[in-house]
Design a protein around this motif. Structure first.
Motif, PDB file in Angstrom:
ATOM      1  N   LYS A 149       0.920  -1.316  -0.133  1.00 24.60           N
ATOM      2  CA  LYS A 149       0.013   0.017  -0.094  1.00 24.60           C
ATOM      3  C   LYS A 149       0.764   1.277  -0.076  1.00 24.60           C
ATOM      4  CE  LYS A 149      -3.689  -2.436   2.729  1.00 24.60           C
ATOM      5  NZ  LYS A 149      -4.685  -2.189   1.754  1.00 24.60           N
ATOM      6  N   HIS A 150       1.956   1.142   0.457  1.00 26.08           N
ATOM      7  CA  HIS A 150       2.922   2.342   0.648  1.00 26.08           C
ATOM      8  C   HIS A 150       4.157   2.461  -0.217  1.00 26.08           C
ATOM      9  CE1 HIS A 150       0.432   3.810   4.136  1.00 26.08           C
ATOM     10  NE2 HIS A 150       0.976   2.660   4.796  1.00 26.08           N
ATOM     11  N   HIS A 151       4.781   1.245  -0.545  1.00 30.96           N
ATOM     12  CA  HIS A 151       6.087   1.682  -1.071  1.00 30.96           C
ATOM     13  C   HIS A 151       6.077   0.446  -2.479  1.00 30.96           C
ATOM     14  CE1 HIS A 151       7.193   3.624   2.706  1.00 30.96           C
ATOM     15  NE2 HIS A 151       6.779   2.156   3.423  1.00 30.96           N
ATOM     16  N   SER A 152       5.131   0.321  -2.936  1.00 25.78           N
ATOM     17  CA  SER A 152       5.159  -0.729  -4.334  1.00 25.78           C
ATOM     18  C   SER A 152       5.873   0.019  -5.337  1.00 25.78           C
ATOM     19  CB  SER A 152       3.762  -0.844  -4.531  1.00 25.78           C
ATOM     20  OG  SER A 152       3.691  -1.468  -5.696  1.00 25.78           O
ATOM     21  N   GLN A 153       6.785  -0.941  -5.893  1.00 23.07           N
ATOM     22  CA  GLN A 153       7.326  -0.257  -7.055  1.00 23.07           C
ATOM     23  C   GLN A 153       6.638  -0.729  -8.286  1.00 23.07           C
ATOM     24  OE1 GLN A 153      10.407   1.421  -6.629  1.00 23.07           O
ATOM     25  NE2 GLN A 153       9.840   0.972  -4.552  1.00 23.07           N
ATOM     26  N   VAL A 154       5.731  -1.284  -7.975  1.00 21.32           N
ATOM     27  CA  VAL A 154       4.659  -1.708  -9.408  1.00 21.32           C
ATOM     28  C   VAL A 154       3.466  -0.894  -9.366  1.00 21.32           C
ATOM     29  CG1 VAL A 154       3.538  -3.738 -10.653  1.00 21.32           C
ATOM     30  CG2 VAL A 154       5.648  -4.111  -9.091  1.00 21.32           C
ATOM     31  N   PHE A 155       2.851  -0.603  -8.203  1.00 25.48           N
ATOM     32  CA  PHE A 155       1.428   0.005  -8.212  1.00 25.48           C
ATOM     33  C   PHE A 155       1.868   1.568  -7.938  1.00 25.48           C
ATOM     34  CE2 PHE A 155       0.886  -4.408  -7.350  1.00 25.48           C
ATOM     35  CZ  PHE A 155       0.330  -5.073  -8.390  1.00 25.48           C
ATOM     36  N   ASP A 156       1.075   2.439  -8.805  1.00 25.53           N
ATOM     37  CA  ASP A 156       1.344   3.733  -8.331  1.00 25.53           C
ATOM     38  C   ASP A 156       0.075   4.277  -9.078  1.00 25.53           C
ATOM     39  OD1 ASP A 156       1.755   6.607  -7.926  1.00 25.53           O
ATOM     40  OD2 ASP A 156       3.840   6.102  -8.540  1.00 25.53           O
ATOM     41  N   VAL A 158      -5.460  -2.461  -9.761  1.00 28.07           N
ATOM     42  CA  VAL A 158      -4.922  -3.734 -10.175  1.00 28.07           C
ATOM     43  C   VAL A 158      -4.260  -4.535  -8.846  1.00 28.07           C
ATOM     44  CG1 VAL A 158      -2.934  -2.946 -11.323  1.00 28.07           C
ATOM     45  CG2 VAL A 158      -3.960  -5.224 -12.180  1.00 28.07           C
ATOM     46  N   HIS A 159      -3.931  -3.573  -8.103  1.00 32.70           N
ATOM     47  CA  HIS A 159      -3.239  -3.941  -6.764  1.00 32.70           C
ATOM     48  C   HIS A 159      -4.027  -4.904  -5.809  1.00 32.70           C
ATOM     49  CE1 HIS A 159      -5.560  -0.769  -5.080  1.00 32.70           C
ATOM     50  NE2 HIS A 159      -5.468  -1.297  -3.893  1.00 32.70           N
ATOM     51  N   LEU A 160      -5.457  -4.778  -6.100  1.00 36.35           N
ATOM     52  CA  LEU A 160      -6.188  -5.588  -5.183  1.00 36.35           C
ATOM     53  C   LEU A 160      -5.986  -7.321  -5.406  1.00 36.35           C
ATOM     54  CD1 LEU A 160      -8.820  -6.007  -3.449  1.00 36.35           C
ATOM     55  CD2 LEU A 160     -10.155  -5.661  -5.313  1.00 36.35           C
ATOM     56  N   PHE A 161      -5.542  -7.544  -6.640  1.00 40.93           N
ATOM     57  CA  PHE A 161      -5.400  -8.847  -6.850  1.00 40.93           C
ATOM     58  C   PHE A 161      -4.180  -9.289  -5.845  1.00 40.93           C
ATOM     59  CE2 PHE A 161      -7.428  -7.605 -10.691  1.00 40.93           C
ATOM     60  CZ  PHE A 161      -8.539  -8.555 -10.800  1.00 40.93           C
ATOM     61  N   ARG A 162      -2.968  -8.548  -6.061  1.00 43.03           N
ATOM     62  CA  ARG A 162      -1.991  -8.806  -5.168  1.00 43.03           C
ATOM     63  C   ARG A 162      -2.167  -8.742  -3.590  1.00 43.03           C
ATOM     64  NH1 ARG A 162       1.390 -11.985  -3.715  1.00 43.03           N
ATOM     65  NH2 ARG A 162       3.370 -11.373  -2.696  1.00 43.03           N
ATOM     66  N   GLU A 163      -2.983  -8.022  -3.128  1.00 40.93           N
ATOM     67  CA  GLU A 163      -3.437  -7.981  -1.764  1.00 40.93           C
ATOM     68  C   GLU A 163      -4.063  -9.312  -1.477  1.00 40.93           C
ATOM     69  OE1 GLU A 163      -4.740  -3.257  -0.965  1.00 40.93           O
ATOM     70  OE2 GLU A 163      -6.260  -4.557  -1.758  1.00 40.93           O
ATOM     71  N   LEU A 164      -5.163  -9.809  -2.232  1.00 35.92           N
ATOM     72  CA  LEU A 164      -5.759 -10.861  -1.830  1.00 35.92           C
ATOM     73  C   LEU A 164      -4.580 -12.150  -1.897  1.00 35.92           C
ATOM     74  CD1 LEU A 164      -9.193 -10.499  -3.911  1.00 35.92           C
ATOM     75  CD2 LEU A 164      -8.656 -10.289  -1.567  1.00 35.92           C
ATOM     76  N   GLU A 165      -3.856 -12.080  -2.840  1.00 35.00           N
ATOM     77  CA  GLU A 165      -2.811 -13.123  -2.807  1.00 35.00           C
ATOM     78  C   GLU A 165      -1.906 -13.057  -1.770  1.00 35.00           C
ATOM     79  OE1 GLU A 165      -0.362 -12.333  -6.179  1.00 35.00           O
ATOM     80  OE2 GLU A 165      -1.909 -13.072  -7.712  1.00 35.00           O
ATOM     81  N   ASN A 217       0.066   6.525  -3.032  1.00 39.42           N
ATOM     82  CA  ASN A 217       0.486   5.836  -4.393  1.00 39.42           C
ATOM     83  C   ASN A 217      -0.453   4.894  -4.408  1.00 39.42           C
ATOM     84  OD1 ASN A 217       1.905   4.377  -2.776  1.00 39.42           O
ATOM     85  ND2 ASN A 217       3.626   3.993  -4.097  1.00 39.42           N
ATOM     86  N   VAL A 218      -0.927   3.855  -3.517  1.00 42.70           N
ATOM     87  CA  VAL A 218      -1.855   2.836  -3.532  1.00 42.70           C
ATOM     88  C   VAL A 218      -3.054   2.802  -2.696  1.00 42.70           C
ATOM     89  CG1 VAL A 218      -1.921   0.422  -3.382  1.00 42.70           C
ATOM     90  CG2 VAL A 218       0.392   1.257  -4.217  1.00 42.70           C
ATOM     91  N   GLU A 219      -2.848   2.845  -1.384  1.00 42.72           N
ATOM     92  CA  GLU A 219      -3.757   3.088  -0.368  1.00 42.72           C
ATOM     93  C   GLU A 219      -3.089   3.990   0.681  1.00 42.72           C
ATOM     94  OE1 GLU A 219      -6.124  -0.352   0.799  1.00 42.72           O
ATOM     95  OE2 GLU A 219      -6.572  -0.811  -1.375  1.00 42.72           O
ATOM     96  N   VAL A 220      -4.081   4.584   1.781  1.00 44.87           N
ATOM     97  CA  VAL A 220      -3.682   5.267   2.614  1.00 44.87           C
ATOM     98  C   VAL A 220      -4.155   5.190   3.987  1.00 44.87           C
ATOM     99  CG1 VAL A 220      -5.346   6.994   2.104  1.00 44.87           C
ATOM    100  CG2 VAL A 220      -3.220   8.012   3.409  1.00 44.87           C
ATOM    101  N   HIS A 221      -3.467   5.399   5.196  1.00 45.35           N
ATOM    102  CA  HIS A 221      -3.903   5.272   6.600  1.00 45.35           C
ATOM    103  C   HIS A 221      -3.595   6.371   7.409  1.00 45.35           C
ATOM    104  CE1 HIS A 221      -0.337   3.416   8.377  1.00 45.35           C
ATOM    105  NE2 HIS A 221      -0.515   2.988   7.142  1.00 45.35           N
TER     106      HIS A 221
END
Length: 777
Positions: free
Chosen positions: A545-552, A560-567, A657-661
């Motif tokens: 959610k914070h430091h992805s080099q793929v999802f921004d 599309v990051h949701l699929f990786r979250e579930l994995e 870049n992806v999600e926030v808290h």
């Protein structure tokens, strides 16, 4: 003279060459190609002898001059003549026999060894005529090798690879042919000006390639009946022709090479379409000839012109199907299974994604979740087109089981969400809120009515009505349990987690709590102390959610990051299941520090207050250190921070870049406490009291107990279903049955939702003493 082996033979050869010239040549013959090649190799290595190969006497693409060769070895010196028998086998049996006769009659000045092949019967014939010949003969056994076949190819043909050029090229190969070469290639192709009729008397079997396919069709009925010439190139048909030498039918070759003549969709995983050209072609040809039980593969093969377009059609042909076709779902599923069995072809996937774009919003039904390309395209279509809830859930269920499980509603009920009696309505509010949140996260949209809810909750802050996390964790039975600190695991994933735990045979007990504000890790680790400081930290979700080099989000808006979250969640649940099954612990306790918000990232709005972060990027602007309450209606003041409870961020905070808290929306603040254990081998059900004593104006009530938490308990009594209501926990469910008024014995069939548990329990209804007795009971 018969020699038992090659060594004995060479002793005789040495004796012959070391002695005085006898005036005659020494004749060697064997019917075994292995013996023959060993002798030739050893003679070539002997530099004391002049080895003459008949193939060298050929003019360009002409027959050899054997008379010249005989004349040459008749001179003074030590000679070895190789290849005369092979050359004369091209002419006729009579010429070959005359040649052997001449060898025994020809006088020479020095020493000469003539190496023959397949001439034993002629030698025996002349030995019976003149026994003295046996002293000039060396015969070696070893088993008779098959005679190779010769295939004549017109010089003008350019489609045949690896053909020998001219008679000299063919003879040169025959003169040095080894056993392994003969085994691998029984048919020897040669390009020459001579036609087949020129070799009509040859000892070799000679065929002519004016049509290998035609020749195969004449000989094999299943090739004639199930194939066409354009199914293969000349080279491919020649390869098959050679394979057919050892078989009586095409199906026999297919069985031998591929292992089956059916179930081609199963063995496709064993075929390397890129690097095994002949095997791939035979596979393709077999499907063309025999068909399959797989309608999609049959559709692909019917339109395929050659093996070269086969893989492309597997990828692309579904793009031509109508989504409303009754067979579409079956074709979709079969294509998906086929693609799972072959290596991923990224250019083909990209081309497929482009082609299905013509279907606009219906393009989602053509995509699978098996590649990142298709995952991206799927969520992209969800974000650019409007779908009703029914359309969305249908598309998601069709596309991905994981995403479908994520979108299942999670019901906040009296067992998992403890609130005061006055606040029980909050459970339905949360159920609806998170279902709407997940839909908007998947479709990458914020609905106006939902944003209004968020803004209202930013002022009401209903999360305070739930228990704090520390209250739940402190009361857990921690005996033989392990803590799994799952960073950034919000309650949005609970439906997915619950479904996966059921799949893995785990008993799951869920409690919903609120974290501390601001919803950042350093303020939310108090639960660790209850486990003596021992825990496993799971950071992958928070890192994504914070430091992805793929999802921004700034580069790619779609979720599309949701699929990786579930994995990530699924991988961790698998590990926990393995530890439980191995007996490494009795219980796993999953606790999260905070949740996260995707919609706050999508919103991108800045708060219009005067507050501004000094440190660029601190918590993405969701909370801001302050000395006193800034009195912002949409922000809470906690522990020296102003904490936004809507979808804004404070000025100076960098965009996430992806999600926030860090903020105080429900998705950031609500957290799960999950206890996992292995499902017992024997699941037991019983009624806490199977006898119902009815007093006046009371209704029949039963309480069902199970030794593991139940999901959706129901009972069937007679023809009527009754839904259970949990009592205190998910192991006790109460059933109210106002229709049961007669005193008698009953049987209850147990159900989980609509699924029968195949369990029957008896109970009894009787009226209390003093009531009127029912004479007809």
């Amino acid at each position: 003279m018969y020699c038992n082996n090659v060594e004995e033979c060479f002793r005789q050869i040495s004796t012959y060459f070391n002695g005085k010239s006898t005036g005659y040549a020494l004749v060697f013959d064997t019917e075994n190609i292995g013996v023959y090649s060993e002798v030739i190799q050893r003679l070539e290595a002997d530099k004391s002898k002049n080895c003459m190969f008949v193939s060298n006497s050929c003019q360009k693409n002409e027959l050899p001059d054997i008379d010249m060769c005989i004349s040459e070895i008749s001179k003074s010196g030590d000679f070895v003549l190789i290849g005369s028998s092979q050359a004369l086998m091209l002419k006729s049996e009579r010429d070959l026999e005359n040649h052997v006769d001449l060898l025994f009659e020809q006088s020479i000045s020095g020493h000469a060894l003539v190496i023959l092949n397949y001439c034993r019967r002629y030698i025996k014939k002349f030995e019976s005529r003149d026994p003295r010949i046996s002293n000039r003969v060396l015969l070696v056994g070893g088993g008779e090798s098959p005679i190779p076949q010769i295939e004549i190819i017109n010089e003008s043909m350019n489609t045949v690879e690896n053909a020998f050029v001219g008679i000299n090229g063919l003879l040169a190969y025959l003169e040095r042919m080894t056993e392994s070469q003969l085994k691998e290639h029984r048919i020897l192709p040669v390009k020459t000006r001579f036609r087949k009729r020129f070799f009509s008397q040859a000892v070799f079997q000679v065929t002519e390639v004016d049509g290998v396919y035609e020749s195969l069709s004449k000989k094999y009925s299943d090739i004639a009946g199930a194939t066409e010439k354009n199914y293969g190139t000349e080279v491919q048909w020649r390869w098959l022709n050679e394979k057919m030498l050892y078989h009586k039918s095409l199906s026999s070759v297919v069985k031998d090479e591929l292992g089956t003549t059916s179930n081609f969709e199963v063995i496709i995983q064993d075929i390397d379409l890129q690097n095994e050209p002949y095997k791939s072609w035979l596979f393709w040809l077999a499907i063309k000839a025999f068909g399959t039980n797989n309608p999609y593969l049959n559709m692909v093969i019917s339109g395929s012109k050659s093996v070269e377009d086969f893989e492309e059609r597997i990828y692309l042909d579904l793009a031509n199907a109508d989504v409303n076709d009754p067979e579409f779902e079956k074709m979709y599923a079969e294509r998906k299974r086929l693609l799972d069995k072959i290596p991923e072809n990224l250019p083909m996937l990209a081309k497929y994604c482009e082609r299905v774009g013509k279907y606009e919003k219906n393009a989602v039904y053509y995509l699978t979740d098996r590649s990142e390309n298709e995952q991206y395209e799927f969520v992209r279509y969800l974000s650019i087109y409007d779908y009703t809830d029914d359309e969305l859930f249908r598309a998601v269920k069709h596309f991905s089981l994981m995403l479908s499980l994520y979108l299942q509603p999670f019901v906040f009920d009296g067992v998992n969400t403890k609130v005061s009696e006055a606040d029980v309505g909050l459970r339905d509010v949360l159920t609806e809120y998170f279902q709407e949140y997940k839909v908007q996260k998947v479709t990458n949209k914020i609905h106006l009515d939902f944003e209004n809810k968020v803004n209202n909750y930013a002022k009401e802050r209903p999360y305070n009505k739930l228990r704090p996390r520390s209250n739940i964790v402190s009361q857990l039975n921690k005996t033989d349990s392990e803590l799994f600190f799952f960073d950034a695991l919000g309650v949005e994933y609970l439906a997915f987690i619950k479904a996966k735990c059921e799949q893995y045979g785990l008993v799951v007990e869920i409690s919903v709590a609120h974290c501390e504000l601001p919803s950042i890790t350093e303020k939310n680790k108090e639960f660790i102390q209850y486990f003596g400081g021992n825990y496993k930290k799971i950071n992958e979700l928070d890192e994504l959610k914070h430091h992805s080099q793929v999802f921004d989000y700034e580069k790619r808006k779609e979720p599309v990051h949701l699929f990786r979250e579930l994995e990530i969640i699924e991988e961790e649940l698998r590990r926990i299941q393995s530890l439980l099954v191995q007996g490494c612990m009795s219980k796993a306790v999953i606790v999260s520090d905070h949740g996260a918000s995707r919609l706050a990232v999508i919103s991108g709005e800045e708060n219009d207050s005067m507050l501004k972060l000094d440190e660029k990027g601190q918590h993405s602007g969701r909370c801001c250190p302050v000395e006193s309450d800034p009195q912002i209606a949409s922000a809470a003041f906690e522990d020296g921070f102003a904490v936004l409870a809507n979808y804004e961020r404070f000025k100076g905070g960098r965009k996430a870049n992806v999600e926030v808290h860090g903020g105080a929306t429900l998705e950031e603040v609500l957290v799960p406490v999950i206890v996992l254990s292995k499902r017992p081998e024997n699941v037991e059900y019983c009624f806490t009291d199977p006898i119902i004593i009815l007093k006046q104006k009371e209704v029949a009530t039963l309480t069902l107990y199970c030794n593991i938490p139940m999901n959706k308990p129901r009972i069937l009594v007679g023809q009527r279903f009754y839904d259970g209501e949990f009592v205190a926990d998910q192991k006790h469910a109460k059933f109210i049955m106002p229709e049961l008024k007669r005193s008698r014995n009953y049987v209850a069939e147990l159900y989980d939702g609509d699924t029968s548990l195949s369990v029957s329990l008896e109970f009894k209804v009787q009226k209390s003493m003093g009531q009127e007795v029912d004479l007809f009971a």
